[in-house]
Design a protein around this motif. Structure first.
Motif, PDB file in Angstrom:
ATOM      1  N   ARG A 140       0.829  -1.206   0.000  1.00 26.04           N
ATOM      2  CA  ARG A 140       0.000   0.000   0.000  1.00 26.04           C
ATOM      3  C   ARG A 140       0.868   1.263   0.000  1.00 26.04           C
ATOM      4  O   ARG A 140       0.637   2.203  -0.765  1.00 26.04           O
ATOM      5  CB  ARG A 140      -0.910   0.001   1.235  1.00 26.04           C
ATOM      6  N   ARG A 143       2.723   1.671  -3.396  1.00 22.58           N
ATOM      7  CA  ARG A 143       1.786   2.166  -4.420  1.00 22.58           C
ATOM      8  C   ARG A 143       1.534   3.662  -4.241  1.00 22.58           C
ATOM      9  O   ARG A 143       1.516   4.420  -5.217  1.00 22.58           O
ATOM     10  CB  ARG A 143       0.457   1.408  -4.333  1.00 22.58           C
ATOM     11  N   HIS A 144       1.335   4.073  -3.000  1.00 24.46           N
ATOM     12  CA  HIS A 144       1.061   5.490  -2.717  1.00 24.46           C
ATOM     13  C   HIS A 144       2.210   6.382  -3.185  1.00 24.46           C
ATOM     14  O   HIS A 144       1.995   7.395  -3.855  1.00 24.46           O
ATOM     15  CB  HIS A 144       0.798   5.674  -1.220  1.00 24.46           C
ATOM     16  N   GLU A 147       2.322   6.464  -7.005  1.00 22.23           N
ATOM     17  CA  GLU A 147       1.240   7.257  -7.574  1.00 22.23           C
ATOM     18  C   GLU A 147       1.515   8.752  -7.446  1.00 22.23           C
ATOM     19  O   GLU A 147       1.170   9.534  -8.343  1.00 22.23           O
ATOM     20  CB  GLU A 147      -0.088   6.898  -6.897  1.00 22.23           C
ATOM     21  N   TRP A 155       1.871   1.575 -12.241  1.00 24.18           N
ATOM     22  CA  TRP A 155       2.677   0.479 -11.730  1.00 24.18           C
ATOM     23  C   TRP A 155       1.806  -0.566 -11.026  1.00 24.18           C
ATOM     24  O   TRP A 155       0.876  -0.225 -10.299  1.00 24.18           O
ATOM     25  CB  TRP A 155       3.706   0.982 -10.715  1.00 24.18           C
ATOM     26  N   ALA A 156       2.155  -1.830 -11.226  1.00 20.29           N
ATOM     27  CA  ALA A 156       1.559  -2.917 -10.446  1.00 20.29           C
ATOM     28  C   ALA A 156       2.604  -3.328  -9.414  1.00 20.29           C
ATOM     29  O   ALA A 156       3.782  -3.502  -9.752  1.00 20.29           O
ATOM     30  CB  ALA A 156       1.208  -4.092 -11.349  1.00 20.29           C
ATOM     31  N   VAL A 157       2.188  -3.451  -8.172  1.00 22.82           N
ATOM     32  CA  VAL A 157       3.130  -3.728  -7.082  1.00 22.82           C
ATOM     33  C   VAL A 157       2.789  -5.049  -6.421  1.00 22.82           C
ATOM     34  O   VAL A 157       1.640  -5.296  -6.056  1.00 22.82           O
ATOM     35  CB  VAL A 157       3.080  -2.594  -6.020  1.00 22.82           C
ATOM     36  N   VAL A 166       7.957  -4.378  -8.885  1.00 18.08           N
ATOM     37  CA  VAL A 166       7.127  -3.352  -9.513  1.00 18.08           C
ATOM     38  C   VAL A 166       7.100  -3.608 -11.011  1.00 18.08           C
ATOM     39  O   VAL A 166       8.151  -3.698 -11.652  1.00 18.08           O
ATOM     40  CB  VAL A 166       7.697  -1.937  -9.240  1.00 18.08           C
TER      41      VAL A 166
END
Length: 199
Positions: A140, A143-144, A147, A155-157, A166
């Motif tokens: 989380r 991703r934050h 972003e 991106w997919a984490v 990533v």
């Protein structure tokens, strides 16, 4: 990661004129292993540990006292038993280097100072809390940060045991490097790497 990212603040402290007994009670009550010692301006002047407080303070069994001539402690204040100057680090200290220094010196904590003013402390327990963070919480936070840097959805984490993978939609070399730096600055990340676009 930097010291400021995980340090405990505010810090429980004692003064040089605090009694040894009061400091021992505070350590026992809070479950700490050391207390920073500060002056009236909150400047760090030393550190007092469990070992400092118990050294030569436990009397021998009276039945064998005659055979022991170990000198008894006569100090009554923290100033008389603390280590000074205390080894400290700044809020921007690299956490990897700070951890290595803690382990090499066999210290259990290091005060964090801004100039001479105490602003936090890092203990081995703080470091363990970082390692114990859940993969879900780490993902989380990664991703934050990503972003904020490049917008949502790029991106997919994935995180497994603190290792972050990533997947970058564009796979730009410069952005991939930034993504690794941002991910590895998240508490709990062991290592980060960037792959091509997610399938």
């Amino acid at each position: 990661m930097r010291a400021r990212d995980i340090m405990t603040t505010p810090v429980v402290t004692v003064r040089p004129d605090t009694t040894v007994k009061a400091a021992a009670a505070l350590l026992a009550e809070r479950g700490f292993t050391a207390l920073p010692v500060v002056d009236d301006d909150e400047a760090l002047v030393g550190i007092v540990t469990e070992a400092d407080l118990i050294h030569q303070r436990i009397p021998p069994d009276p039945r064998v006292r005659a055979r022991h001539t170990t000198p008894r402690a006569t100090s009554s204040t923290v100033a008389e038993v603390m280590s000074s100057p205390a080894v400290a680090a700044g809020p921007g200290a690299d956490l990897t280097e700070l951890t290595a220094a803690l382990l090499k010196a066999r210290h259990r904590s290091v005060p964090i100072v801004d100039g001479s003013r105490l602003v936090g402390i890092i203990t081995r327990r703080d470091l363990l809390r970082v390692l114990a963070r859940s993969d879900t919480d780490i993902a989380r936070d990664v991703r934050h940060r990503l972003e904020i840097y490049g917008g949502p959805g790029r991106w997919a984490v994935q995180v497994h045991d603190g290792v972050v993978t990533v997947a970058d939609e564009y796979h730009d070399v410069t952005d991939d490097h930034v993504a690794v730096v941002l991910a590895e600055a998240v508490p709990g990340v062991v290592r980060a790497e960037v792959s091509g676009p997610a399938e």
